[in-house]
Design an enzyme around this catalytic site. Structure first.
Site, PDB file in Angstrom:
ATOM      1  N   HIS A 170      -5.238  -3.731  -2.076  1.00 14.44           N
ATOM      2  CA  HIS A 170      -4.970  -2.794  -3.168  1.00 14.44           C
ATOM      3  C   HIS A 170      -4.798  -3.487  -4.520  1.00 14.44           C
ATOM      4  O   HIS A 170      -4.481  -2.824  -5.507  1.00 14.44           O
ATOM      5  CB  HIS A 170      -3.727  -1.964  -2.845  1.00 14.44           C
ATOM      6  CG  HIS A 170      -3.955  -0.939  -1.782  1.00 14.44           C
ATOM      7  ND1 HIS A 170      -4.447   0.313  -2.053  1.00 14.44           N
ATOM      8  CD2 HIS A 170      -3.769  -1.001  -0.432  1.00 14.44           C
ATOM      9  CE1 HIS A 170      -4.544   1.000  -0.920  1.00 14.44           C
ATOM     10  NE2 HIS A 170      -4.141   0.225   0.076  1.00 14.44           N
ATOM     11  N   LYS A 179     -12.071  -0.093  -1.094  1.00 15.97           N
ATOM     12  CA  LYS A 179     -11.172   0.640  -1.981  1.00 15.97           C
ATOM     13  C   LYS A 179     -11.744   0.616  -3.397  1.00 15.97           C
ATOM     14  O   LYS A 179     -12.626   1.401  -3.716  1.00 15.97           O
ATOM     15  CB  LYS A 179      -9.762   0.068  -1.872  1.00 15.97           C
ATOM     16  CG  LYS A 179      -9.160   0.319  -0.485  1.00 15.97           C
ATOM     17  CD  LYS A 179      -7.787  -0.208  -0.344  1.00 15.97           C
ATOM     18  CE  LYS A 179      -7.122   0.237   0.953  1.00 15.97           C
ATOM     19  NZ  LYS A 179      -7.852  -0.071   2.181  1.00 15.97           N
ATOM     20  N   SER A 239       0.788  -1.227   0.000  1.00 21.12           N
ATOM     21  CA  SER A 239       0.000   0.000   0.000  1.00 21.12           C
ATOM     22  C   SER A 239       0.820   1.275   0.000  1.00 21.12           C
ATOM     23  O   SER A 239       0.339   2.310  -0.461  1.00 21.12           O
ATOM     24  CB  SER A 239      -0.944   0.002   1.210  1.00 21.12           C
ATOM     25  OG  SER A 239      -0.207  -0.045   2.422  1.00 21.12           O
TER      26      SER A 239
END
Length: 395
Positions: free
Chosen positions: A210, A242, A182
């Protein structure tokens, strides 16, 4: 005499203030989009994890409204008592099919997913070997277990092999890594890590917070990118907050994994189920990313353009190969000042310093999304050029 609460708070906050690390979060005045309003100012937003532009997407909002109207604002109980709605199980089946795994279970966040899954799997006598740059939620989750814990050098299969050889066990062996890291934006070498793990009878555990929605076909993730999505000895966990635009976490893998977590994962057992509107939005997100391949194409086109232009200006982006694009400023005060100067120029990009990143590697972490236009990115690049020269980061 014992320390008072007031004294403790004053001392802790003073220490943070003196070290230049005291955080004052900026406040968004409109929905999280590529261009938004922050503290009353119109800005290009490079600070969010909204990779696919789903946080304010019409299809997700419509499905959320539909589920809200039909199922109400909340589930009313934990999943194991009276909180499992039909839509929860339908979404988990949809997610398992999307991830190409035998089962999937949804929890409340990526952070609690790591606590729940690691706590449910690991026992005294087990061995877990974790990448040194893994996310804080993995570190905290492992602290709650009685397994033997070892740390291998970042993204280093040779060091992983050394540790697996030196610390064999008759218990479960687990290799733990982020899929996409990240802070640095690099991708774990899963092809080599899984190969090493299998040689030693170990299971590979990938936190793809991610990578999910970013890597692999239709955003199926880093595990899919490397071709391991059908493997029973690879566990995928991640967040739904996300790229997917909502909130929550998930674990996907072996067909029996879901049932074990239902019975053993403490965050699942002791938390009220996800709200129906959230489930609806997430279900729509999985449909939309498969329906519209231009989302992924725009994300990666924007990523390549932004990285190339930053490097052309002379910035150090730390070798990132994903939409996470760090720009290194050295010490925290410089990164925080750069963030302030960028904001004055209409760019929202947050400075990060120790302990979030190592000392001397303070940075601004930029995240490009599918929603950014070329004008948005060019505006940001012009601001970066001005700020970089003002702070003597570039010439």
């Amino acid at each position: 005499m014992s320390t008072s609460l007031s004294d403790r708070l004053t001392a802790e906050l003073s220490g943070l203030r003196e070290s230049g690390l005291l955080i004052h979060p900026r406040v968004l005045d409109s929905a999280s989009r590529a261009r938004t309003r922050v503290d009353g100012r119109e800005v290009v937003n490079l600070a969010s994890n909204n990779y696919l532009g789903f946080a304010d997407h019409p299809a997700l909002k419509a499905r959320a409204a539909e589920y809200l109207e039909r199922w109400g604002v909340g589930a009313g109980a934990v999943r194991t008592i009276a909180g499992t709605l039909r839509i929860h199980e339908e979404f988990e089946s949809q997610l398992a099919a999307f991830k190409h795994t035998g089962s999937a279970l949804v929890l409340h966040s990526g952070f609690t997913t790591n606590q729940g899954v690691l706590g449910a799997l690991l026992r005294d006598g087990d061995l877990v070997v974790s990448d040194e740059l893994n996310h804080a939620s993995i570190i905290d989750g492992l602290r709650l277990t009685k397994a033997t814990k070892k740390v291998y050098k970042h993204a280093d299969p040779d060091d992983l092999e050394r540790l697996l050889k030196e610390h064999d066990t008759d218990g479960l062996k687990l290799v733990v890594t982020d899929g996409v890291f990240s802070m640095d934006g690099d991708v774990a070498p899963l092809d080599r890590l899984v190969e090493v793990a299998r040689r030693h009878g170990a299971v590979t555990y990938v936190d793809d917070a991610h990578g999910s929605g970013v890597m692999g076909e239709s955003g199926r993730g880093t595990v899919h990118h490397f071709g391991f999505e059908y493997a029973d000895d690879v566990i995928q966990v991640g967040t739904l907050s996300k790229a997917w635009g909502g909130v929550g976490g998930y674990a996907a893998g072996h067909g029996d994994l879901r049932q074990l977590l239902i019975n053993r994962a403490r965050p699942y057992l002791f938390s009220t189920a996800q709200a129906p509107a959230t489930v609806g939005a997430l279900s729509a997100a999985l449909d939309e990313v498969q329906r519209d391949p231009t989302l992924m194409a725009r994300l990666w086109d924007n990523t390549r353009y932004f990285k190339a232009e930053l490097q052309g200006l002379g910035f150090d982006i730390f070798g990132s190969t994903t939409p996470i694009t760090p720009v290194i400023f050295g010490e925290a005060p410089a990164a925080f000042e750069a963030s302030r100067l960028l904001f004055e120029r209409g760019v929202f990009a947050v400075g990060l310093g120790f302990p979030t990143v190592p000392r001397g590697l303070a940075r601004i972490r930029n995240i490009v999304t599918a929603e950014h236009t070329r004008d948005d990115l060019d505006h940001a690049l012009q601001a970066y050029a001005e700020v970089g020269r003002k702070l003597s980061i570039i010439s």
